[in-house]
Design an enzyme around this catalytic site. Structure first.
Site, PDB file in Angstrom:
ATOM      1  N   GLU A 529       0.803  -1.225   0.000  1.00  0.00           N
ATOM      2  CA  GLU A 529       0.000   0.000   0.000  1.00  0.00           C
ATOM      3  C   GLU A 529       0.841   1.285   0.000  1.00  0.00           C
ATOM      4  O   GLU A 529       0.707   2.124   0.898  1.00  0.00           O
ATOM      5  CB  GLU A 529      -0.964  -0.022   1.188  1.00  0.00           C
ATOM      6  CG  GLU A 529      -1.922  -1.197   1.109  1.00  0.00           C
ATOM      7  CD  GLU A 529      -2.898  -1.277   2.273  1.00  0.00           C
ATOM      8  OE1 GLU A 529      -2.916  -0.346   3.105  1.00  0.00           O
ATOM      9  OE2 GLU A 529      -3.626  -2.276   2.366  1.00  0.00           O
ATOM     10  N   GLU A 645      -6.006 -10.230  -2.021  1.00  0.00           N
ATOM     11  CA  GLU A 645      -6.813 -10.198  -0.789  1.00  0.00           C
ATOM     12  C   GLU A 645      -8.290 -10.134  -1.165  1.00  0.00           C
ATOM     13  O   GLU A 645      -9.003  -9.204  -0.820  1.00  0.00           O
ATOM     14  CB  GLU A 645      -6.425  -9.006   0.090  1.00  0.00           C
ATOM     15  CG  GLU A 645      -4.961  -8.983   0.502  1.00  0.00           C
ATOM     16  CD  GLU A 645      -4.615  -7.785   1.368  1.00  0.00           C
ATOM     17  OE1 GLU A 645      -5.531  -7.166   1.943  1.00  0.00           O
ATOM     18  OE2 GLU A 645      -3.415  -7.461   1.480  1.00  0.00           O
TER      19      GLU A 645
END
Length: 742
Positions: A529, A645
């Site tokens: 991220e 994910e």
């Protein structure tokens, strides 16, 4: 494969006939249908009977049956280790597992920077027994970090203030250069600066010229200081320079602290300075050998001025701050009524406590305020009323009614917390001082406490409101004001020092983690991220970070990811697959573009990124066209592409049958599109994030929803069929017959 057996048609027909009878009884006469067998067709077989959806789903094979690429699962380590039903589903359906938290920095690294490998080692051993591989998640992220440890590495150096009162006015230059003088042939400039200072807002900047070569050619003279004849004194200051320089102490006449210049008796004069702040202390104990010149630094006059000589090195810049003159023989101005206040003897002698299952202890060495010594550790396990967990100090005599007492202490907690203090009498009647907000870094608390009665004998920390652990140090309870000059000094590290320290911490973390699991983990989320939603790189400038947030980029710059990938490659295997991973790439295509550009930048700096992970935490209303565009953009990079994910929120705690069908359809669409857009050679695999809708998997992630492939009872959902069909590239259930299986 399961073995199919046919039941006779007679076993089926009673149920079918019953259904037809019900239909006929509920139909109008004119709508009656004539049932019969088409003679041209022949006998009806069980294979031709339609299957209910639940029966279809039950006949599917384990998910990994339907694909050749890596099928992963994001799981909880504790659940896998302790829940057999959960573990069996994982083992049966997946090739690879990734733990959501337990292999991250926050879980692995303790307060001293040491790694605890034992839990992850046991987990990996158990996955090996099942034939599963482990994917490493994650090496460098801004969340789930031991931020307290990392921030502590770059926290200001805390230097305790002097034991006595500073007799020198304006020793911190907060009033400019008032009272100070300077001169000399080697002086380029002497001026106040706000750029580099110690503790306050200003310091004194001294610059020598090209011709300066003797100490006395640049002198800075102090304001006048009053002395008491016969008392011993100490002169101290902090100094740094932009290279290797030197400073010494001298006087304007015969030394009022003796009869010689200190530098005459000091080896290596002047004192060497450098680019880091250095404390220089002149006293009988610091500049003279034991037993010699014992009268030096004892006052022989009632006033003095002293000089600091900077002229030895040409073209040098110095910074001077926090200059102090301390009377070592002065009577102490204040008495701390709490004698065991800093816990440096390693005990809690004199303190008592009780309540709420709380515990009290002394910390390890180095965990006290400023990273040194010891602290008192108070742990409250369950949030309750603040007074339900207490730590108590009993005074030798009662406090005086109406007198203002000053209470100060240093405190931090393992989470954001609330603390209260009180004074109390033998009948438990107290005066309360609450609402003390405590964070995860040390703060100083100062309270003025005025007893309402003359029978208060106890000082109490009320710590029952928050379930957390408090560290408390340097507790002072006294009458009168704190002695001036007793505040600690904070020496901030430079950006260069912080970059060096955090760079070393990153290498320590990655090198140990990757080396330790070199034989077991062959793919890693190296950077997680890194992008903002607008497609720009995160910069770490966050106004209110969470207690587990730490932004490596803030100290290492945009090359932090370059360093991380190079370290992972250096300490791992040459063929390890190293990924960068982010979320909302399908929701915000600008963010997807920004991530791809950042990958290009990383590789331009000499590191190699093997793959890009797209998390894909979706909702039923996610834009399918943008999902398609995202996959095409990622495919164009030529990198391995992983759905890392994957889950789909429904948006309801009790979804309808229709919503479950929509979820299944979207699961299938994503996998169909992944297969269509991502070339086979670039498909690393897919990782559903979580196994089931069971609440124990959703304490911290998507609660009150149903995002996964198994329901709360670990039964396959409609989503299981959609996911399997997406992997297989077809409706697998089309091959199923009406024959019952048992």
């Amino acid at each position: 494969m399961k073995q199919n057996r046919k039941k006779t048609i007679q076993a089926i027909f009673p149920f079918a006939i019953c259904c037809l009878l019900i239909i006929s009884l509920n139909s109008c006469d004119e709508d009656k249908m004539n049932w019969g067998r088409d003679p041209s067709y022949g006998e009806v077989t069980t294979s031709e009977l339609p299957l209910a959806l639940a029966e279809k789903i039950s006949r599917y094979e384990p998910l990994k049956t339907y694909t050749d690429f890596t099928l992963g699962a994001g799981i909880g380590m504790d659940l896998y280790m302790n829940d057999e039903t959960y573990r069996n589903i994982v083992n049966e359906n997946f090739d690879e597992v990734v733990v959501g938290y337990a292999m991250k920095h926050g879980a692995m690294v303790n307060s001293q920077g040491e790694l605890n490998f034992a839990p992850a080692d046991a987990f990996i051993a158990k996955t090996k027994e099942a034939g599963l591989s482990v994917y490493g998640h994650t090496l460098v992220w801004h969340q789930n970090q031991n931020a307290s440890y990392l921030n502590g590495l770059i926290a200001p150096e805390v230097i305790p203030g002097p034991a006595g009162t500073n007799l020198l006015s304006n020793g911190d230059f907060e009033e400019g250069d008032t009272g100070w003088g300077n001169w000399g042939s080697g002086k380029e400039s002497v001026e106040i600066t706000t750029e580099i200072k110690l503790g306050g807002e200003q310091a004194l900047k001294i610059v020598t010229n090209s011709g300066s070569s003797n100490e006395w050619e640049v002198q800075v003279e102090s304001p006048e200081v009053g002395l008491i004849v016969g008392h011993r004194y100490e002169i101290a200051f902090y100094v740094k320079s932009e290279g290797q320089g030197g400073v010494r102490l001298s006087f304007d006449s015969d030394n009022p602290l003796g009869n010689q210049y200190p530098w005459h008796l000091t080896e290596g004069s002047p004192v060497v300075t450098s680019t880091t702040w250095k404390e220089v202390v002149y006293s009988m104990n610091t500049i003279y050998s034991e037993g010699s010149q014992e009268d030096i630094f004892k006052a022989v006059a009632s006033t003095m001025k002293f000089r600091l000589d900077f002229g030895k090195v040409a073209n040098m810049t110095y910074y001077l701050d926090n200059v102090r003159v301390i009377d070592l023989d002065a009577e102490p101005m204040l008495v701390n009524m709490i004698t065991n206040s800093d816990f440096e003897d390693g005990t809690l002698d004199g303190w008592t406590g009780w309540g709420n299952g709380s515990s009290r202890d002394v910390s390890g060495e180095g965990e006290g305020y400023g990273g040194t010594g010891y602290a008192m550790v108070l742990t409250n396990p369950v949030a309750a009323n603040n007074y339900e967990a207490q730590q108590i100090w009993t005074f030798d005599s009662p406090l005086e009614q109406g007198v203002d007492y000053t209470c100060t202490f240093m405190v931090r907690a393992t989470t954001n917390a609330v603390l209260q203090v009180q004074i109390q009498n033998a009948d438990y009647s107290g005066d309360y001082y609450g609402g003390i907000n405590v964070g995860t870094t040390w703060i100083k608390v100062e309270k003025t406490i005025t007893p309402s009665t003359d029978d208060k004998t106890k000082f109490i920390f009320d710590f029952g409101e928050t379930a957390t652990t408090y560290y408390i140090d340097d507790v002072v309870f006294t009458s009168g004001e704190p002695a001036s000059g007793s505040e600690p000094i904070y020496i901030e590290k430079t950006p260069e020092e912080k970059a060096r320290i955090i760079g070393a911490a990153m290498e320590n973390w990655i090198s140990q983690m990757v080396s330790h699991y070199k034989n077991d983990v062959h793919a890693w989320d190296v950077v997680n991220e890194p992008m903002k939603d607008d497609g720009s790189l995160r910069d770490g400038n966050v106004s209110d970070p969470a207690t587990d947030e730490f932004y490596w980029v803030k100290y290492l710059g945009q090359d932090y990811a370059v360093t991380a990938f190079n370290l992972a490659r250096q300490y791992g295997n040459p063929d390890d697959k190293l990924f960068i991973n982010d979320y909302n790439l399908e929701y915000n295509l600008a963010k997807c573009d920004g991530l791809i550009e950042y990958v290009s930048y990383i590789e331009e700096q000499g590191a190699t990124v093997d793959g890009i992970g797209t998390q894909m935490h979706l909702s039923l209303d996610s834009d399918r066209d943008q999902i398609d565009q995202m996959f095409k953009k990622l495919a164009a990079t030529g990198k391995l592409i992983k759905i890392s994910e994957f889950d789909i929120k429904i948006g309801a705690a009790s979804p309808t049958t229709g919503q479950f069908a929509e979820q299944a359809d979207l699961y299938q669409y994503v996998l169909d599109t992944y297969m269509k857009d991502i070339p086979e050679a670039q498909r690393y695999g897919v990782t559903p994030w979580g196994i089931s809708d069971n609440e124990q998997e959703h304490v911290n992630w998507i609660p009150d929803d149903a995002p996964n492939l198994w329901d709360a009872d670990y039964e396959r959902k409609h989503a299981y069929k959609g996911f399997a069909d997406g992997l297989a590239g077809r409706d697998v259930s089309e091959d199923f017959t009406g024959d019952l299986q048992y």
